[in-house]
Design a protein around this motif. Sequence first.
Motif, PDB file in Angstrom:
ATOM      1  N   THR A  16       0.781  -1.265   0.240  1.00  0.00           N
ATOM      2  CA  THR A  16       0.043   0.474  -0.355  1.00  0.00           C
ATOM      3  C   THR A  16       0.747   1.064   0.466  1.00  0.00           C
ATOM      4  O   THR A  16       0.503   1.627  -0.581  1.00  0.00           O
ATOM      5  N   ARG A  17       2.106   1.350   0.819  1.00  0.00           N
ATOM      6  CA  ARG A  17       3.098   2.423   0.772  1.00  0.00           C
ATOM      7  C   ARG A  17       3.370   2.687  -0.577  1.00  0.00           C
ATOM      8  O   ARG A  17       3.895   3.970  -1.112  1.00  0.00           O
ATOM      9  N   ILE A  18       3.723   1.390  -1.393  1.00  0.00           N
ATOM     10  CA  ILE A  18       4.309   1.485  -2.827  1.00  0.00           C
ATOM     11  C   ILE A  18       3.505   2.146  -3.100  1.00  0.00           C
ATOM     12  O   ILE A  18       3.756   3.324  -3.969  1.00  0.00           O
ATOM     13  N   GLU A  19       2.078   1.771  -3.167  1.00  0.00           N
ATOM     14  CA  GLU A  19       1.061   2.430  -4.721  1.00  0.00           C
ATOM     15  C   GLU A  19       0.593   3.516  -3.666  1.00  0.00           C
ATOM     16  O   GLU A  19       0.014   4.354  -4.891  1.00  0.00           O
ATOM     17  N   GLN A  20       0.991   4.494  -2.932  1.00  0.00           N
ATOM     18  CA  GLN A  20       0.753   5.783  -2.450  1.00  0.00           C
ATOM     19  C   GLN A  20       1.766   6.235  -2.914  1.00  0.00           C
ATOM     20  O   GLN A  20       0.776   7.450  -2.366  1.00  0.00           O
ATOM     21  N   GLY A  21       2.900   5.996  -3.140  1.00  0.00           N
ATOM     22  CA  GLY A  21       3.807   6.631  -3.252  1.00  0.00           C
ATOM     23  C   GLY A  21       5.703   6.525  -2.283  1.00  0.00           C
ATOM     24  O   GLY A  21       5.426   7.954  -2.566  1.00  0.00           O
ATOM     25  N   ARG A  22       4.571   6.774  -1.720  1.00  0.00           N
ATOM     26  CA  ARG A  22       5.221   6.977  -0.351  1.00  0.00           C
ATOM     27  C   ARG A  22       6.627   6.009  -0.029  1.00  0.00           C
ATOM     28  O   ARG A  22       7.321   5.818   0.951  1.00  0.00           O
ATOM     29  N   LEU A  23       6.586   4.989  -0.439  1.00  0.00           N
ATOM     30  CA  LEU A  23       7.934   4.272   0.385  1.00  0.00           C
ATOM     31  C   LEU A  23       8.911   4.066  -1.916  1.00  0.00           C
ATOM     32  O   LEU A  23       8.237   3.374  -2.697  1.00  0.00           O
ATOM     33  N   GLN A  24      10.143   3.908  -1.769  1.00  0.00           N
ATOM     34  CA  GLN A  24      10.545   3.226  -2.513  1.00  0.00           C
ATOM     35  C   GLN A  24      11.226   1.995  -2.714  1.00  0.00           C
ATOM     36  O   GLN A  24      11.343   2.157  -2.182  1.00  0.00           O
ATOM     37  N   ALA A  25      10.491   0.735  -3.196  1.00  0.00           N
ATOM     38  CA  ALA A  25      10.901  -0.180  -3.955  1.00  0.00           C
ATOM     39  C   ALA A  25      12.470  -0.543  -3.886  1.00  0.00           C
ATOM     40  O   ALA A  25      12.384   0.001  -4.737  1.00  0.00           O
ATOM     41  N   SER A  26      12.077  -1.561  -3.578  1.00  0.00           N
ATOM     42  CA  SER A  26      14.167  -2.237  -4.547  1.00  0.00           C
ATOM     43  C   SER A  26      13.685  -2.861  -5.741  1.00  0.00           C
ATOM     44  O   SER A  26      12.700  -3.460  -6.514  1.00  0.00           O
ATOM     45  N   ALA A  27      14.736  -2.714  -6.520  1.00  0.00           N
ATOM     46  CA  ALA A  27      14.644  -4.068  -7.702  1.00  0.00           C
ATOM     47  C   ALA A  27      14.428  -5.455  -7.589  1.00  0.00           C
ATOM     48  O   ALA A  27      12.414  -5.244  -8.439  1.00  0.00           O
ATOM     49  N   PRO A  28      14.520  -5.725  -6.932  1.00  0.00           N
ATOM     50  CA  PRO A  28      14.344  -7.385  -6.971  1.00  0.00           C
ATOM     51  C   PRO A  28      12.040  -7.226  -6.355  1.00  0.00           C
ATOM     52  O   PRO A  28      11.517  -8.075  -6.795  1.00  0.00           O
ATOM     53  N   LEU A  29      11.868  -6.999  -6.075  1.00  0.00           N
ATOM     54  CA  LEU A  29      10.385  -6.071  -4.444  1.00  0.00           C
ATOM     55  C   LEU A  29      10.296  -6.184  -5.817  1.00  0.00           C
ATOM     56  O   LEU A  29       8.870  -6.532  -6.698  1.00  0.00           O
ATOM     57  N   LEU A  30      10.362  -4.693  -6.465  1.00  0.00           N
ATOM     58  CA  LEU A  30      10.079  -4.492  -7.906  1.00  0.00           C
ATOM     59  C   LEU A  30       9.609  -5.787  -8.889  1.00  0.00           C
ATOM     60  O   LEU A  30       8.646  -5.896  -9.823  1.00  0.00           O
ATOM     61  N   ASP A  31      10.518  -6.297  -9.164  1.00  0.00           N
ATOM     62  CA  ASP A  31      10.312  -7.652 -10.082  1.00  0.00           C
ATOM     63  C   ASP A  31       9.438  -8.571  -9.246  1.00  0.00           C
ATOM     64  O   ASP A  31       8.961  -9.151 -10.732  1.00  0.00           O
ATOM     65  N   GLU A  32       9.388  -8.865  -8.662  1.00  0.00           N
ATOM     66  CA  GLU A  32       7.707  -9.648  -7.663  1.00  0.00           C
ATOM     67  C   GLU A  32       6.371  -9.052  -7.946  1.00  0.00           C
ATOM     68  O   GLU A  32       5.736  -9.702  -8.297  1.00  0.00           O
ATOM     69  N   ILE A  33       6.731  -7.685  -8.508  1.00  0.00           N
ATOM     70  CA  ILE A  33       5.268  -7.234  -8.351  1.00  0.00           C
ATOM     71  C   ILE A  33       4.968  -6.955  -9.919  1.00  0.00           C
ATOM     72  O   ILE A  33       4.192  -7.263 -10.227  1.00  0.00           O
ATOM     73  N   ALA A  34       5.721  -7.189 -10.562  1.00  0.00           N
ATOM     74  CA  ALA A  34       5.950  -7.100 -11.935  1.00  0.00           C
ATOM     75  C   ALA A  34       5.384  -8.695 -12.367  1.00  0.00           C
ATOM     76  O   ALA A  34       4.252  -8.467 -13.376  1.00  0.00           O
ATOM     77  N   GLN A  35       5.901  -9.312 -11.345  1.00  0.00           N
ATOM     78  CA  GLN A  35       5.579 -11.286 -12.023  1.00  0.00           C
ATOM     79  C   GLN A  35       4.020 -10.874 -11.305  1.00  0.00           C
ATOM     80  O   GLN A  35       3.310 -11.333 -12.473  1.00  0.00           O
ATOM     81  N   ALA A  36       3.811 -10.264 -10.578  1.00  0.00           N
ATOM     82  CA  ALA A  36       2.111 -10.882  -9.804  1.00  0.00           C
ATOM     83  C   ALA A  36       1.294  -9.790 -10.926  1.00  0.00           C
ATOM     84  O   ALA A  36       0.150 -10.435 -11.450  1.00  0.00           O
ATOM     85  N   LEU A  37       1.445  -9.036 -11.693  1.00  0.00           N
ATOM     86  CA  LEU A  37       0.844  -8.037 -11.871  1.00  0.00           C
ATOM     87  C   LEU A  37       0.604  -8.301 -13.889  1.00  0.00           C
ATOM     88  O   LEU A  37       0.222  -7.725 -14.732  1.00  0.00           O
ATOM     89  N   ARG A  38       1.396  -9.662 -13.978  1.00  0.00           N
ATOM     90  CA  ARG A  38       1.213  -9.863 -15.314  1.00  0.00           C
ATOM     91  C   ARG A  38       2.405  -8.735 -16.462  1.00  0.00           C
ATOM     92  O   ARG A  38       1.308  -8.676 -17.655  1.00  0.00           O
ATOM     93  N   LEU A  39       3.238  -8.161 -15.812  1.00  0.00           N
ATOM     94  CA  LEU A  39       3.102  -6.656 -16.563  1.00  0.00           C
ATOM     95  C   LEU A  39       3.540  -7.654 -18.094  1.00  0.00           C
ATOM     96  O   LEU A  39       5.081  -8.456 -17.980  1.00  0.00           O
ATOM     97  N   ASN A  40       3.642  -6.535 -19.131  1.00  0.00           N
ATOM     98  CA  ASN A  40       4.872  -7.007 -20.482  1.00  0.00           C
ATOM     99  C   ASN A  40       5.929  -6.274 -20.618  1.00  0.00           C
ATOM    100  O   ASN A  40       6.113  -5.526 -19.161  1.00  0.00           O
ATOM    101  N   ASP A  41       7.268  -6.187 -21.309  1.00  0.00           N
ATOM    102  CA  ASP A  41       7.975  -5.677 -21.713  1.00  0.00           C
ATOM    103  C   ASP A  41       7.682  -4.573 -21.106  1.00  0.00           C
ATOM    104  O   ASP A  41       9.205  -4.339 -20.374  1.00  0.00           O
TER     105      ASP A  41
END
Length: 289
Positions: A56-81
Amino acid sequence: MNRNPHLNELGEFLKARRGELSPTEVGLRGGQRRRVSGLRREEVALLAAISTEYYTRIEQGRLQASAPLLDEIAQALRLNDDQRTYLFDLAAKQTARPSASGDRQQVDTQLQRMLDDLTASPAFVIGRRTDILGWNRLAAALWTDFGRYPEEERVFLRLLITEPWMRTLYADWEEVTRLAIAQLRMESARYPGEPRLAALVEELSARDAQFRQWWTAHDVAMRGKGVKKLRHPVVGELTLDWNTLTCGTDPDQHIIVWNAEPGSPSDVGLRLLASWAADQKPTTSDTAT
């Protein structure tokens, strides 16, 4: 507290992407009836193996996520290239770039000469905000004499939205316009909050409900290549390939070159248009002038 515009946009982007997915698409049960479509924050957090509060803090723009975590979120949301690239551009751990609003982009003499030498292919140079920076004679014949527009109105996306002839010219106007919006959104990751871009979005949002809807969808796309169908008032229907080249001296300038399949009716039509254009009054960009 002023938040990083990168992170604000990142949050809005994540929100838009989870709104497009259903629980069954990502292997979750649908559960109770939902008031809105899409995944809930807690479901994205579950898929990314983090707490709901953290996501929630990431989505609200209140937290800088790490690259590995962003990769997990990208996989969860089925993001394309393209979507993944946009996500990581926004979340780059660096200070936001300074505004480019004071930098007036111009096509240099050599690039304009190259455009002019392309006598059989329409070509133009597009900059930040989709500004039309330079063009050749055949581009003027295919679209319009861009030099007749004041510089601040010489914006490709603005012309798509505001000019009736653009809607007539493109057989697939909606597809073309939505792609242009997605490309602008993609490039805006470099300069979030840039005043001139914000002014353009504000103007077009006020003028056109469709633009407002498409912009808030947060779709993104790289500027690459494709095929478009046009209905030209002089030579009729044309099916043209387009490809993008990046200017070596300014990566924010893209050269869009159009051509037709050799020997096709569109190739004949383009050659007829070139002959017709040769008889017209020459049109030049600001640089050539």
